[in-house]
Design a protein around this motif. Structure first.
Motif, mmCIF file in Angstrom:
data_model
loop_
_atom_site.group_PDB
_atom_site.id
_atom_site.type_symbol
_atom_site.label_atom_id
_atom_site.label_comp_id
_atom_site.label_asym_id
_atom_site.label_seq_id
_atom_site.Cartn_x
_atom_site.Cartn_y
_atom_site.Cartn_z
ATOM 1 N N THR A 75 41.371 47.997 42.450
ATOM 2 C CA THR A 75 40.162 47.594 43.165
ATOM 3 C C THR A 75 39.373 46.520 42.433
ATOM 4 O OG1 THR A 75 38.978 49.448 42.159
ATOM 5 C CG2 THR A 75 39.918 49.812 44.342
ATOM 6 N N GLU A 76 39.647 46.319 41.145
ATOM 7 C CA GLU A 76 38.949 45.277 40.387
ATOM 8 C C GLU A 76 39.616 43.912 40.565
ATOM 9 O OE1 GLU A 76 36.101 45.999 38.896
ATOM 10 O OE2 GLU A 76 36.386 48.044 39.629
ATOM 11 N N ALA B 287 33.643 44.544 47.742
ATOM 12 C CA ALA B 287 34.228 44.036 46.504
ATOM 13 C C ALA B 287 34.269 42.516 46.516
ATOM 14 C CB ALA B 287 35.638 44.609 46.325
#
Length: 500
Positions: free
Chosen positions: A447-448, A488
């Motif tokens: 997810t980063e 994000a």
């Protein structure tokens, strides 16, 4: 069907299933909920329902409980589920939660649609003439203005609700949009009219729904694993037109939607109303020199047109969003709403997050979050809104192919950054149809990774370009949902902006 004393099986222990179970129990039915899961969440929910006298059977969603008179299913359960096959073998009906809501509408209230105060401001005499549609309805059962389509449903329904509110009507945006139709029709609040979003799943299980007017925005391949074929998917979408009393609204740019109108069995006098981004013909709404105009709900539509709003009243004024606005306006006009309310409602409306949402401008480059574009049809519409694009794409393809999308959009692409489990499918389409476009293929699936995605896109972009997150894929390979993916992206863009 009289539900009191009946044995009703509810399929699914999700939000809609729990709501249906409680409603049915409140009506005196003997309710059994079945669910194939047996996790902590299901057990907690089962315990709560058990305390209310509702039986819950976990770990087995396939076996039909003995004595069942009716099944009420959550929308996601496939028609091929063994539970429904067993029901069909013994002639037991299956309803969705929308079907249940339709059959129960008006049972909790006795107030008429006018609410005792006469017609609302901003609603013409056409509304009072057309609202009953010749079929009548029970007191308190607000008519439905219904919307479906592969893409744009939520935005269109929210636009419609905004227009209806601007006309002084008591309304709500409900259905496949957060507020269930069941809660709306049985709640304490009285409505003049409901703006209802309906998915193909919901329509499949709602054979009795008869809307005042309805729109199919577009038809493109989606959820074919659930429906079994494109023809079955389109047919379920087309159910929204059945029994319409005033207007069936279709997209002139999508012939499949007009074919669904032609196939529908509607009330006598119901009209086919098209919407177009071009100059409208009679019985259509369209655009003329930056003005949204109506040639359907006017006197002598062959000679006259009514101005409704300016293109700039719609935000964002991307082509597919203008189409959404025209569809919403058509439904509102079918209900008798005056032109001024159409304009005021569109001006007041702002789309939800992750729908063509400009996050920031960094070094002359716009960064736009359209994470809601989870299929190729939605991504194509998003890509068509910008001239020079660095495209961020990829995720779970859900069986989609990308050749047509890439071929149509190739001339707009400055570069592409690919992410997610099925990014290779898009890469192959790019090699076939846009071999000169530079591509960054990011293997990271944590997810980063979005920070690296935005950095790569920034390196490809030039001043005046748009970096566009329109993945054409679902998000669940990397993120909990498309909203988390968009969040994000926005966070990474803001970090880029702060570092410049």
């Amino acid at each position: 069907m009289e539900l009191s004393g009946k044995h009703v099986t509810v399929a699914g222990l999700g939000v809609s299933g729990v709501s249906a179970a409680r409603v049915l129990a409140g009506l005196g039915a003997h309710v059994t909920v079945v669910d194939g899961g047996d996790g902590e969440r299901q057990r907690e929910t089962a315990a709560a329902l058990g305390g209310e006298g509702i039986t819950v059977r976990l770990g087995d969603g396939d076996t039909l409980p003995e004595g069942t008179d009716l099944i009420v299913t959550s929308p996601g359960w496939k028609p091929t589920s063994p539970l429904f096959a067993a029901a069909a073998d013994v002639g037991i009906e299956v309803w969705g939660d929308v079907e249940l809501a339709w059959r129960l509408r008006g049972t909790a209230r006795s107030a008429s649609v006018e609410g005792g105060g006469g017609r609302r401001a901003g609603v013409s005499a056409a509304r009072s003439a057309s609202v009953e549609g010749g079929g009548g309805r029970r007191a308190g059962a607000a008519p439905w203005l219904a919307v479906t389509g592969t893409n744009g449903k939520t935005t269109t329904v929210q636009m419609l609700a905004s227009i209806l509110k601007a006309a002084g009507l008591r309304t709500a945006a409900v259905g496949n949009i957060g507020v269930s139709v069941l809660d709306a029709v049985l709640g304490e609040e009285e409505y003049d009219v409901l703006a209802v979003e309906l998915s193909s799943y919901q329509l499949h299980w709602a054979p009795s729904v008869r809307a005042h007017s309805a729109a199919v925005l577009n038809i493109a391949p989606d959820h074919l694993d659930w429906h079994g074929s494109m023809a079955a998917y389109a047919a379920d979408k087309g159910r929204i037109y059945e029994g319409n009393t005033v207007a069936c609204v279709y997209n002139t740019a999508d012939p499949a939607t007009e074919e669904l109108v032609r196939a529908a069995d509607v009330e006598e006098g119901c009209r086919a109303i098209g919407f177009t981004l071009g100059t409208p013909a009679p019985s259509q709404l369209g655009v003329v020199e930056g003005i949204l105009v109506d040639r359907a709900f006017v006197e002598d539509r062959y000679k006259n047109a009514q101005e409704l709003a300016e293109v700039t009243d719609v935000q964002p004024p991307a082509p597919h969003n203008i189409a959404n606005a025209l569809a919403a306006a058509a439904l509102a006009r079918a209900y008798g709403v005056e032109p001024r309310a159409v304009r005021d409602g569109l001006r007041a409306f702002r789309p939800d997050a992750h729908r063509i949402e400009r996050v920031a401008t960094v070094d002359g480059v716009d960064y736009v979050d359209d994470s809601k574009a989870t299929n190729t049809h939605a991504a194509e519409a998003s890509l068509a809104a910008y001239e020079h694009i660095v495209w961020i794409a990829g995720g779970l393809a859900k069986g989609a192919t990308f050749d047509e999308l890439v071929a149509k959009s190739a001339k707009r692409l400055r570069g592409v950054v690919l992410i997610g489990a099925d990014r290779a499918l898009i890469a192959e389409a790019l090699r076939r149809h846009a071999p000169e476009v530079p591509v960054v293929d990011l293997e990271r699936t944590d997810t980063e990774a979005m920070t690296a995605v935005v950095d790569a896109a920034a390196a490809l972009a030039q001043p005046g370009d748009t970096v566009l997150l329109a993945p054409a894929c679902a998000s669940m390979d990397m993120f909990a949902n498309y909203g988390k993916r968009g969040d994000a992206f926005a966070a990474a863009v803001r970090a880029l902006h702060n570092n410049r």
